[in-house]
Design an enzyme around this catalytic site. Structure first.
Site, mmCIF file in Angstrom:
data_model
loop_
_atom_site.group_PDB
_atom_site.id
_atom_site.type_symbol
_atom_site.label_atom_id
_atom_site.label_comp_id
_atom_site.label_asym_id
_atom_site.label_seq_id
_atom_site.Cartn_x
_atom_site.Cartn_y
_atom_site.Cartn_z
ATOM 1 N N LYS A 188 31.997 9.324 -13.327
ATOM 2 C CA LYS A 188 32.190 10.411 -12.372
ATOM 3 C C LYS A 188 31.230 10.204 -11.197
ATOM 4 O O LYS A 188 30.022 10.419 -11.313
ATOM 5 C CB LYS A 188 31.903 11.780 -12.995
ATOM 6 C CG LYS A 188 32.370 12.901 -12.081
ATOM 7 C CD LYS A 188 31.546 14.168 -12.163
ATOM 8 C CE LYS A 188 30.362 14.192 -11.258
ATOM 9 N NZ LYS A 188 30.637 14.298 -9.818
ATOM 10 N N GLU A 263 18.038 8.311 -14.998
ATOM 11 C CA GLU A 263 17.193 7.830 -13.897
ATOM 12 C C GLU A 263 17.121 8.941 -12.867
ATOM 13 O O GLU A 263 18.107 9.281 -12.209
ATOM 14 C CB GLU A 263 17.716 6.544 -13.276
ATOM 15 C CG GLU A 263 16.551 5.833 -12.569
ATOM 16 C CD GLU A 263 16.963 4.826 -11.515
ATOM 17 O OE1 GLU A 263 17.936 4.114 -11.743
ATOM 18 O OE2 GLU A 263 16.299 4.791 -10.469
ATOM 19 N N CYS A 297 15.747 7.051 -4.587
ATOM 20 C CA CYS A 297 14.912 7.528 -5.700
ATOM 21 C C CYS A 297 13.529 6.885 -5.677
ATOM 22 O O CYS A 297 12.548 7.518 -6.011
ATOM 23 C CB CYS A 297 15.606 7.321 -7.028
ATOM 24 S SG CYS A 297 16.126 5.638 -7.316
ATOM 25 N N GLU A 395 10.063 16.019 -4.437
ATOM 26 C CA GLU A 395 10.902 14.989 -3.831
ATOM 27 C C GLU A 395 11.612 15.586 -2.615
ATOM 28 O O GLU A 395 12.413 16.505 -2.745
ATOM 29 C CB GLU A 395 11.929 14.528 -4.870
ATOM 30 C CG GLU A 395 12.714 13.325 -4.448
ATOM 31 C CD GLU A 395 13.628 12.817 -5.554
ATOM 32 O OE1 GLU A 395 14.286 13.641 -6.223
ATOM 33 O OE2 GLU A 395 13.694 11.592 -5.739
HETATM 34 P P1 NDP Z 1 22.464 16.013 -8.440
HETATM 35 O O1 NDP Z 1 21.485 15.612 -9.478
HETATM 36 O O2 NDP Z 1 22.958 17.402 -8.485
HETATM 37 O O3 NDP Z 1 23.749 15.033 -8.473
HETATM 38 C C1 NDP Z 1 23.801 13.772 -9.098
HETATM 39 C C2 NDP Z 1 25.116 13.625 -9.848
HETATM 40 O O4 NDP Z 1 25.188 14.611 -10.871
HETATM 41 C C3 NDP Z 1 26.349 13.836 -8.993
HETATM 42 O O5 NDP Z 1 27.423 13.034 -9.460
HETATM 43 C C4 NDP Z 1 26.678 15.283 -9.247
HETATM 44 O O6 NDP Z 1 28.015 15.588 -8.979
HETATM 45 C C5 NDP Z 1 26.365 15.382 -10.730
HETATM 46 N N1 NDP Z 1 26.104 16.729 -11.212
HETATM 47 C C6 NDP Z 1 25.780 17.848 -10.509
HETATM 48 N N2 NDP Z 1 25.629 18.899 -11.344
HETATM 49 C C7 NDP Z 1 25.857 18.437 -12.596
HETATM 50 C C8 NDP Z 1 25.837 19.027 -13.890
HETATM 51 N N3 NDP Z 1 25.539 20.311 -14.059
HETATM 52 N N4 NDP Z 1 26.110 18.251 -14.959
HETATM 53 C C9 NDP Z 1 26.375 16.956 -14.808
HETATM 54 N N5 NDP Z 1 26.428 16.332 -13.616
HETATM 55 C C10 NDP Z 1 26.163 17.060 -12.516
HETATM 56 O O7 NDP Z 1 21.877 15.687 -7.053
HETATM 57 P P2 NDP Z 1 22.262 16.370 -5.668
HETATM 58 O O8 NDP Z 1 23.367 15.602 -5.115
HETATM 59 O O9 NDP Z 1 22.473 17.832 -5.758
HETATM 60 O O10 NDP Z 1 20.899 16.126 -4.885
HETATM 61 C C11 NDP Z 1 19.820 17.037 -5.067
HETATM 62 C C12 NDP Z 1 18.517 16.314 -5.097
HETATM 63 O O11 NDP Z 1 18.494 15.391 -6.174
HETATM 64 C C13 NDP Z 1 18.231 15.460 -3.890
HETATM 65 O O12 NDP Z 1 17.731 16.198 -2.858
HETATM 66 C C14 NDP Z 1 17.251 14.475 -4.453
HETATM 67 O O13 NDP Z 1 15.972 15.040 -4.458
HETATM 68 C C15 NDP Z 1 17.711 14.281 -5.871
HETATM 69 N N6 NDP Z 1 18.533 13.073 -6.070
HETATM 70 C C16 NDP Z 1 17.949 12.004 -6.667
HETATM 71 C C17 NDP Z 1 18.667 10.854 -6.834
HETATM 72 C C18 NDP Z 1 18.079 9.644 -7.454
HETATM 73 O O14 NDP Z 1 18.608 8.542 -7.261
HETATM 74 N N7 NDP Z 1 17.018 9.771 -8.223
HETATM 75 C C19 NDP Z 1 20.040 10.716 -6.371
HETATM 76 C C20 NDP Z 1 20.586 11.916 -5.786
HETATM 77 C C21 NDP Z 1 19.836 13.038 -5.667
HETATM 78 P P3 NDP Z 1 28.432 16.252 -7.578
HETATM 79 O O15 NDP Z 1 27.653 15.554 -6.511
HETATM 80 O O16 NDP Z 1 29.869 15.971 -7.523
HETATM 81 O O17 NDP Z 1 28.089 17.683 -7.700
#
Ligand code: NDP
Length: 499
Positions: A188, A263, A297, A395
C-alpha cells in the site's frame, strides 16, 4: 527562486490508475478516487483509486494462494534471480516514465528522481545475488546420532506500507529483498504517491513474476493501512513512515502477533569538529538537510558544531544554502523541489515559528518562497538552538537545520544521543580516532564518517530507539523476511523408550 521553464511539459489531464492484483489491473469501477495535485505545479496529475477493506481482503487472499502453492517460493534461487534481473532491466527501460510521475506526485527534483530510479534498478540486481546465496546452517556437533539443520523459509504474505517521500526507492529497498526470500506481497503506497508502485507491479509481471506474488492496493492509511496492520492473514508488516503511525501499526499487529519491521522518523545529528575540512563538511551538511527538501528520514537536521568554529561554520552553511538551486521540480537543474502538501508546508513553517518563539535565531531562510504555483521553503538555519527546544527534538521533515554548539567530544556524543530517535548520524573530523570514538558511542542504525546520506544495498538500514525495529537491505534485509526452522535428524536405530 528561478523562474525557469521546464524542459518537460505537464500532463494535459490526470493519468488514471486502477490497482493491481493477481497480475492484472483492476479498474476503479464505482469505487471512490482521489486526484493527486502536483506539489510543484498545483495541477492534478494522477487519479488514484481509493480501495476498500474488501479489496484488501481479496488481494490478501490472492497473495496467500500464491504463497501456499509455492509458485514463487518453490523456484530455485536462480529462477528468482532471473526475474529480479529482468525487473531491473524493465525499470531501466521505463526509467524516464517512472522519474516523471514520481516528480509530479512528490515534488522532488527530476534529477534526483532519475538517480533514485537508477539506484532502484541496481538494488534489484543486487538482490538477484542474494536470492541465490540465501542459506541456512548445519550442526554436525550434536553427537553421532543426530544431525541438525537450520533452514530459512520465507515468512509468508508481507504487507508493505510505504510513505510519500521516496515512493519508488523505498519500494526497491523492500520488494526485491522480500522476493529474494520467497515471500508474496500486498503493498500500500501513500495515497499521495501511488503511481510508481503501480508501474512497478506491471514491470514485475512483464519480468516473469508469477501472478499474485506482488499486488498493490491503493487508498488511505487509516482505511487500508490500518486494516492491513490488523489483518489476520498477513504474516508480517513492513512499515516506513512516522513514529506515531508506526506505533498504531505495532498495536494493530497484535491481532495475530504478526512480525513487524518499522523504519520510522529521525532527528539525525551532523557532528562537526574544528579539525574537519570545514568546506567539505559544510557542503555535506547542506546536502544532508536539503536532500529531498529535508523530507527524508535520515535528514541531518541537527547540526552539532564545536563551539570554537561554530560562527565560521554557520557562515559557510549560510553561503552554501544561498547557492542551492530551488525551482521547478521538472527542471533538470533544480536541486531542491517542492514541499509535498499544503498541510506539511504549514507544519514546517510552524516549526520555524516555534523555534523563534523558543529563542532560536533565524540565520537565513525561515520563510516560504512566493511562487505562482506550488510550495517551496528557503533552506533555513536556526542558530543558538538548545537541545531541549522542539526544533532540536522533533522531526520537522523540511529544509530546516538547527545548530547547537558543543565543547568536547563527550558533550557532542551526549547531545547526539539525547533524543528519542536513533536513525542516523554523521561525524566530520580529520582525526580517525575521534571519528571512531564518536561512531562507537552514537546510538544510530546508519552512520557516516566525513560523508552523509550515501551507501549501497549491501549495507543494512534501520533505527535504534524510537526510529524503528528490524533492518532492511543487505543480507540482513533478506533474512528479515524469513522464518528460521530447526530440523533434527536422527541417525541409526532408535533407543526404545517403552519397554
Ligand atoms: P504517515 O506515517 O502517516 O504515513 C506513512 C504511510 O503510512 C503512508 O502509506 C500512509 O498512508 C500510511 N498510514 C497512515 N495512517 C496509517 C494507519 N493508521 N495505519 C497504517 N498505515 C497508515 O506519515 P505522513 O505521511 O502523515 O507524514 C507525517 C510525518 O511522518 C512527516 O511529517 C514526517 O515527520 C514523518 N514521515 C517519516 C517518514 C520516514 O521515512 N521516516 C516518511 C514519511 C513521513 P497515506 O499516506 O495514504 O495516509
Amino acid at each position: 527562486m528561478d523562474t525557469i521553464s521546464p524542459s518537460l511539459s505537464l500532463p494535459d489531464s490526470p493519468r488514471e490508475f486502477g490497482f493491481y492484483v493477481g497480475g492484472r489491473w483492476i479498474e476503479r469501477g464505482l469505487r471512490k478516487h482521489m486526484e493527486r495535485v502536483s506539489p510543484g505545479h498545483d495541477i492534478p496529475v494522477t487519479r488514484i483509486t481509493l480501495c476498500t477493506k474488501d479489496d484488501l481482503d481479496d488481494a490478501v487472499r490472492v497473495a496467500r494462494r500464491a504463497f501456499k502453492d509455492r509458485r514463487w517460493s518453490g523456484l530455485s534461487g536462480t529462477g528468482r534471480a532471473d526475474v529480479l534481473l529482468k525487473a531491473a532491466a524493465g525499470i531501466r527501460e521505463r526509467a524516464e516514465e517512472i522519474a516523471y510521475w514520481e516528480t509530479l506526485e512528490t515534488g522532488k527534483a527530476i534529477s534526483q528522481a532519475r538517480n533514485e530510479v537508477d539506484g532502484a534498478a541496481s538494488i534489484y540486481e543486487y538482490c538477484a545475488g542474494t536470492a541465490r546465496s540465501l542459506h541456512g546452517d548445519t550442526f554436525n556437533n550434536l553427537g553421532d546420532k543426530m544431525l541438525g539443520l537450520v533452514t530459512r523459509e520465507p515468512i509468508g504474505v508481507v504487507g508493505l506500507i510505504i510513505p510519500w517521500n521516496f515512493p519508488f526507492f523505498i519500494l526497491a529497498e523492500r520488494i526485491p529483498f522480500m522476493l529474494a526470500a520467497g515471500c508474496t506481497i500486498v503493498a500500500k503506497p501513500s495515497e499521495l504517491t501511488s503511481a510508481s508502485a503501480l508501474i512497478m507491479a506491471e514491470i514485475l509481471t512483464k519480468a516473469g513474476l508469477p501472478d499474485g506474488v506482488f499486488n498493490v492496493v491503493t487508498g488511505t492509511g487509516p482505511e487500508v493501512g490500518q486494516a492491513m496492520a490488523a489483518h489476520m492473514d498477513i504474516d508480517m508488516i513492513s512499515f516506513t513512515g512516522s513514529t506515531v503511525t508506526g506505533r498504531n501499526v505495532l498495536l494493530a499487529s497484535s491481532s495475530n502477533f504478526k512480525k513487524v519491521g518499522l523504519e520510522l522518523g529521525g532527528k539525525s545529528p551532523q557532528i562537526v569538529f574544528a579539525d574537519a575540512n570545514l568546506d567539505e563538511a559544510a557542503d555535506g551538511v547542506v546536502f544532508g538537510v536539503c536532500f529531498n527538501a529535508g523530507q527524508c528520514c535520515v535528514s541531518g537536521s541537527r547540526l552539532l558544531v564545536e563551539r570554537s568554529i561554530a560562527e565560521k561554520f554557520e557562515r559557510l552553511v549560510v553561503e552554501k544554502f544561498a547557492k542551492v538551486r530551488i525551482g521547478d521540480p521538472l527542471d533538470p537543474r533544480t536541486q531542491l523541489g517542492a514541499i509535498v502538501s499544503p498541510a506539511h508546508n504549514e507544519k514546517i513553517l510552524g516549526y520555524i515559528k516555534k523555534g523563534e518563539e523558543e529563542g532560536a535565531r533565524i540565520a537565513c531562510g525561515g520563510k516560504a518562497i512566493g511562487t505562482k504555483a506550488g510550495r517551496f521553503i528557503h533552506p533555513t538555519l536556526l542558530s543558538g538552538v538548545s537541545n531541549t527546544m522542539a526544533v532540536a527534538r522533533e522531526e520537522i521533515f523540511g529544509p530546516v537545520l538547527s545548530s547547537i554548539p558543543f565543547d568536547s567530544l563527550e558533550e557532542a556524543v551526549e547531545l547526539a544521543n539525547d533524543n528519542d530517535y536513533g536513525l542516523a548520524a554523521s561525524v566530520w573530523t580529520s582525526n580517525i580516532d575521534k571519528a571512531l570514538q564518536v561512531i562507537r558511542s552514537v546510538q544510530a542504525g546508519r552512520t557516516w564518517v566525513n560523508t552523509t546520506i550515501t551507501g549501497g544495498p549491501e549495507m543494512p538500514i534501520g533505527g535504534f530507539k524510537q526510529s524503528g525495529t528490524g533492518r532492511e537491505t543487505g543480507v540482513y534485509g533478506v533474512e528479515e523476511y524469513t522464518e528460521i526452522k530447526s530440523i533434527h535428524i536422527a541417525i541409526g536405530r532408535r533407543e526404545p523408550w517403552v519397554g
